[in-house]
Design an enzyme around this catalytic site. Structure first.
Site, PDB file in Angstrom:
ATOM      1  N   GLU A 450       0.850  -1.187   0.000  1.00  0.00           N
ATOM      2  CA  GLU A 450       0.000   0.000   0.000  1.00  0.00           C
ATOM      3  C   GLU A 450       0.887   1.239   0.000  1.00  0.00           C
ATOM      4  O   GLU A 450       1.208   1.771  -1.049  1.00  0.00           O
ATOM      5  CB  GLU A 450      -0.941  -0.023   1.210  1.00  0.00           C
ATOM      6  CG  GLU A 450      -2.081   0.973   1.118  1.00  0.00           C
ATOM      7  CD  GLU A 450      -3.193   0.666   2.114  1.00  0.00           C
ATOM      8  OE1 GLU A 450      -4.083   1.511   2.258  1.00  0.00           O
ATOM      9  OE2 GLU A 450      -3.159  -0.413   2.736  1.00  0.00           O
ATOM     10  N   GLU A 720      -2.164   0.795  13.560  1.00  0.00           N
ATOM     11  CA  GLU A 720      -3.337   1.127  12.757  1.00  0.00           C
ATOM     12  C   GLU A 720      -4.626   0.873  13.529  1.00  0.00           C
ATOM     13  O   GLU A 720      -5.593   1.626  13.418  1.00  0.00           O
ATOM     14  CB  GLU A 720      -3.333   0.283  11.483  1.00  0.00           C
ATOM     15  CG  GLU A 720      -4.503   0.521  10.558  1.00  0.00           C
ATOM     16  CD  GLU A 720      -4.374  -0.265   9.268  1.00  0.00           C
ATOM     17  OE1 GLU A 720      -5.003   0.141   8.271  1.00  0.00           O
ATOM     18  OE2 GLU A 720      -3.638  -1.275   9.243  1.00  0.00           O
TER      19      GLU A 720
END
Length: 872
Positions: A450, A720
């Site tokens: 990502e 996260e």
């Protein structure tokens, strides 16, 4: 910029020093600064207290022109300083026609569906004259490393940086005067990078093009007054070398048996090299580098080398970091060492890479067999704490690898240290999360497939980022790409640069187009960024206006909402889900309100009035749709109340009621329930509405979900998810579980501004005037907070000692501050160990909860009895 801005700091041992006037002079040499008739520009004496971002207003300068400048100032005692030491700036290539070079590319047949060997380019040339100065202007399609006479021209990494390549491509300028000899060789290596390497979880290649290319121009000025330009053209040669493949997600394979010693030096035999091909591509999108370069910033030695239960050989560097490792090895020709990278170990202590998804994150080094060999990759980076080594000849030790930490070369500006070691580790984790993810663009994560510039993450973290590091240039560059990729209908893509095919338009994410420039303005007083970004801000607000329609409610569209908010499996409380329509309308109001303020700041009074009126209409609609008469929100969540209160959406008679509902919810759970949208505003909202004890309770909580829970689990960066790793050692959803994801680190802003007490004054941004107002709580006995502003160091240092409050502050010259002393009585207050003098008492105001005073520059140490200390 054709009109650069000039700034200076004033150093003085005296208190209350203000600038009242300045004079700037500019010349083409340092000597000519002293000759009035040889000046390019002299501002004359300008009555002004401005010492930051003064725009050069002299004659237009030409491409490649270097000029020198000095400044002197007058203070508020009408005393003039000496002239400053000369500084300089240099103009870049201002027009596309200034580029004489041609794009060159490999003439070899390539399979661009996979990672191919990196091409090497070279060119030799001789000089017969003495060189006065020399500059290389260079860029590439792909990433480049540049060498001159066997030396790397710059420590910059991942040049030319990641921009919206088909709209904006940066070039770099390097002073190579000291590297030139009579006989010379230039060489460059190209890598796929973001240009044509794998991008996103779909592993798409060739996003911007399928041909790597380099464009280079060497400008030499000789002592005799003549000049010469050397460029990339079809006389250059190229060949593949030892870098067999190199990809940001997958890593690098390097075969040292294929090394070409001396390839970047004169007299190298390149008779077997190929002629390059020229590309007819233009230069109209080239821009001088806006942001700061990526560089190696630190080195970390492993703290442990061990065998896992599975028998894997693993190094522990003790810190989740971003970069790579330098390998030191000795073995036989053809030996292959494989390095794999991971952030965490699993619950059994084995190497864990499932959360990297499709990213291979593997570096492979094939030995030449020639003594001790040292290897570092060229065009890849990894997010990791643990390194697994396979195929190492002999027995590795702690000296076999060294972690090389890389990030955008931002200067550290802020720090926060207090009496609680877990909070200090949290601050460490926030700063390391920023280091790892501010790699030319503000990425969400640095390890999996990502690593994209998610706008929502950047938006919520923007003020914390600006406390930790100087992000002015970093954000300026990224915001120009945001403007370039914004769609004609106003939609802002989810990620910048946009590699998700135009997907965008989510509330809180797309609002980065308004909020991030506002954060930069508040921190640095940068009015130009507001002017530059204003068309995009207005376009985004108008898009929301169109979606909301006459009802002024943004309903029904797809949004990320309060991303990763707290969730449970309880039947009576499935999770803290906040209505996405509520979030969207709240952000519609907030960005419209900011746009009205920004329009006024840049002198667009018509827009200021228009959007102020629109904001008022949105506010009414929000209350009618989402708020009950008793101040309860339709989504009875912490995030819903936080947005309504922090954005000032509620009428005055409902503020305390809504704040009470928020407080009740926090008490009921005993922890936060917020996600990416609510978390950054939670503690500040509680503090502003009379519940600082609950804010401190949330901060100091060590159980999931909380900021300190990951710290207790050994985290060295921000996670996260609140429960990325659970107490039993198992992990959250493998599909999305980064252990270096800075968004929740946005609590840093509250730690700096509330606990530490350093707070910006929006009416005088850039720390021209600011507040020093610390708040005690959480059982803390001291907090030391510092920030390097454009004017100098701001310091706020408080401690409770023997039932006394001792507060030391530093206010830079040419600024003022409102200092607020919590729980102070002016009659018991001492300054620098002495009772307040009569002139000081004139600026002191006794308030119910303490003392406030207006102070000029200087260092002050206050001391007074602190009653709250006795209640601990």
């Amino acid at each position: 910029m054709k009109n650069p801005r000039l700034s200076w700091q004033i150093q003085s041992d005296r208190e209350n020093v203000l600038q009242t006037a300045y004079e700037i002079r500019v010349a083409d040499t340092p000597a000519n600064l002293h000759r009035k008739d040889d000046l390019i520009w002299n501002s004359g004496k300008v009555e002004s207290n401005q010492s930051a971002d003064v725009v050069y207003s002299g004659p237009a300068l030409t491409s490649m022109q270097r000029v020198y400048w000095q400044v002197r100032i007058w203070d508020n005692r009408n005393k003039a300083t000496e002239w400053s030491e000369p500084a300089y700036w240099e103009m870049g290539l201002l027009k596309p026609t200034d580029w004489k070079a041609s794009w060159i590319t490999s003439s070899m047949t390539e399979d661009t569906t996979i990672s191919e060997p990196c091409p090497y380019f070279r060119k030799e040339f001789s000089l017969t004259k003495k060189v006065k100065s020399a500059r290389i202007y260079v860029t590439s399609k792909g990433l480049y490393q540049l060498f001159l006479n066997g030396k790397k021209v710059s420590p910059d990494l991942f040049a030319p940086g990641w921009t919206s390549y088909n709209k904006r491509l940066q070039y770099q300028t390097y002073d190579v005067t000291s590297l030139l000899e009579k006989k010379n060789a230039m060489g460059t290596i190209l890598g796929d990078g973001w240009y044509r390497g794998y991008l996103t979880w779909d592993r798409k290649r060739n996003t911007y093009g399928d041909k790597l290319a380099v464009l280079l121009q060497l400008q030499i000025n000789y002592m005799d007054g003549t000049s010469e330009t050397m460029t990339t053209d079809n006389t250059w040669k190229e060949k593949s070398g030892p870098i067999l493949s190199s990809d940001i997600y997958d890593g690098e394979t390097y075969d040292a048996r294929l090394k070409m010693p001396g390839w970047d030096k004169p007299d190298f035999d390149d008779s077997q090299w190929n002629k390059v091909s020229e590309l007819p591509d233009g230069k109209d999108i080239l821009v001088a580098q806006d942001g700061v370069p990526v560089r190696a910033a630190d080195e970390i030695k492993p703290i442990k080398l061990f065998k896992t239960p599975k028998g894997e050989t693993v190094f522990d560097l003790g810190q989740n970091m971003v970069g790579w490792v330098r390998l030191k090895v000795q073995g036989y020709k053809g030996d292959k060492v494989i390095l794999k990278f991971a952030e965490v170990l699993d619950k059994d202590g084995n190497f864990y890479t499932a959360n990297l998804r499709k990213a291979k994150a593997t570096d492979t080094y094939i030995l030449s067999g020639k003594g001790v060999e040292v290897y570092e990759p060229h065009f890849t980076f990894h997010g990791f704490r643990f390194v697994k080594v396979e195929g190492f000849p002999g027995t590795p030790d702690l000296n076999s690898i060294t972690g090389i930490v890389i990030h955008s070369d931002m200067k550290p500006t802020g720090n926060f240290v207090c009496s609680d070691s877990l909070l200090n580790q949290l601050q460490h984790n926030i700063q390391w999360g920023q280091r790892g993810n501010f790699l030319d663009v503000p990425t969400d994560c640095p390890q999996r497939d990502e690593r994209l510039g998610w706008t929502g993450d950047a938006q919520v973290f923007s003020m914390t980022a600006a406390f930790n590091f100087n992000v002015a240039a970093f954000y300026t560059k990224w915001l120009r790409d945001l403007a370039a990729d914004q769609q004609s209908n106003g939609i802002v893509p989810h990620v910048i640069p946009d590699v998700l095919h135009g997907a965008g338009g989510s509330a809180a994410w797309a609002d980065a187009s308004v909020i991030v420039p506002w954060s930069v303005y508040l921190t640095y007083g940068d009015k130009r960024i507001l002017e530059e970004q204003y068309p995009g801000m207005k376009s985004w607000v108008e898009y929301m206006h169109g979606r909301a329609g006459k009802k002024n409610l943004w309903l029904g569209d797809a949004h990320f909402g309060d991303w990763l908010a707290f969730a449970t499996n309880q039947s009576d409380y499935p999770g803290a889900t906040t209505d996405k329509d509520l979030i969207a309308t709240a952000y519609y109001f907030y960005s419209t309100s900011l746009l009205s303020k920004i329009a006024g700041i840049i002198g667009n009074e018509n827009d200021a009035e228009q959007y102020k009126k629109l904001a008022g209409e949105i506010r009414k609609a929000f209350n009618a749709e989402f708020v009950t008469p008793n101040g309860r929100l339709e989504s009875n969540t912490q995030t819903a109340y936080v947005l309504a209160l922090a954005f000032h959406l509620l009428p005055e008679d409902k503020v305390s009621k809504a704040a009470n509902y928020l407080a009740d919810d926090v008490r009921k759970f005993g922890h936060l329930t917020t996600g990416f949208v609510g978390t950054p505003l939670l503690c500040q909202t509680l503090s502003d509405n009379g519940y600082p004890d609950l804010a401190f309770m949330l901060l100091m909580n060590k159980k999931y979900p909380s900021w300190l829970y990951p710290v207790t689990q050994g985290a060295t960066t921000i996670w996260e998810r609140w429960d990325g790793q659970k107490p039993d050692g198992t992990f959250q959803d493998v599909g999305m579980n980064s252990f270096n994801h800075y968004a929740y680190g946005a609590i840093g802003e509250w730690m700096y501004s509330y606990v530490g007490g350093i707070r910006i004054d929006p009416k005088q941004p850039g720390y021209k005037h600011f507040f020093l107002a610390p708040h005690v709580g959480g059982g803390l006995s001291y907090a030391t907070t510092t920030f390097q502003s454009l004017y100098g160091s701001v310091e706020s240092d408080w401690k409770i000692q023997d039932d006394n409050f001792i507060y030391t502050v530093t206010i830079p010259a040419n600024t003022t501050a409102t200092v607020i002393l919590p729980g102070a009585n002016s009659e018991q207050l001492t300054l620098n160990s002495l009772p307040l003098k009569s002139e000081m008492k004139k600026v002191v105001t006794q308030q119910p909860d303490g003392v406030s005073m207006e102070l000029g520059s200087g260092q002050y140490r206050f001391h007074y009895p602190y009653e709250n200390a006795k209640k601990k």
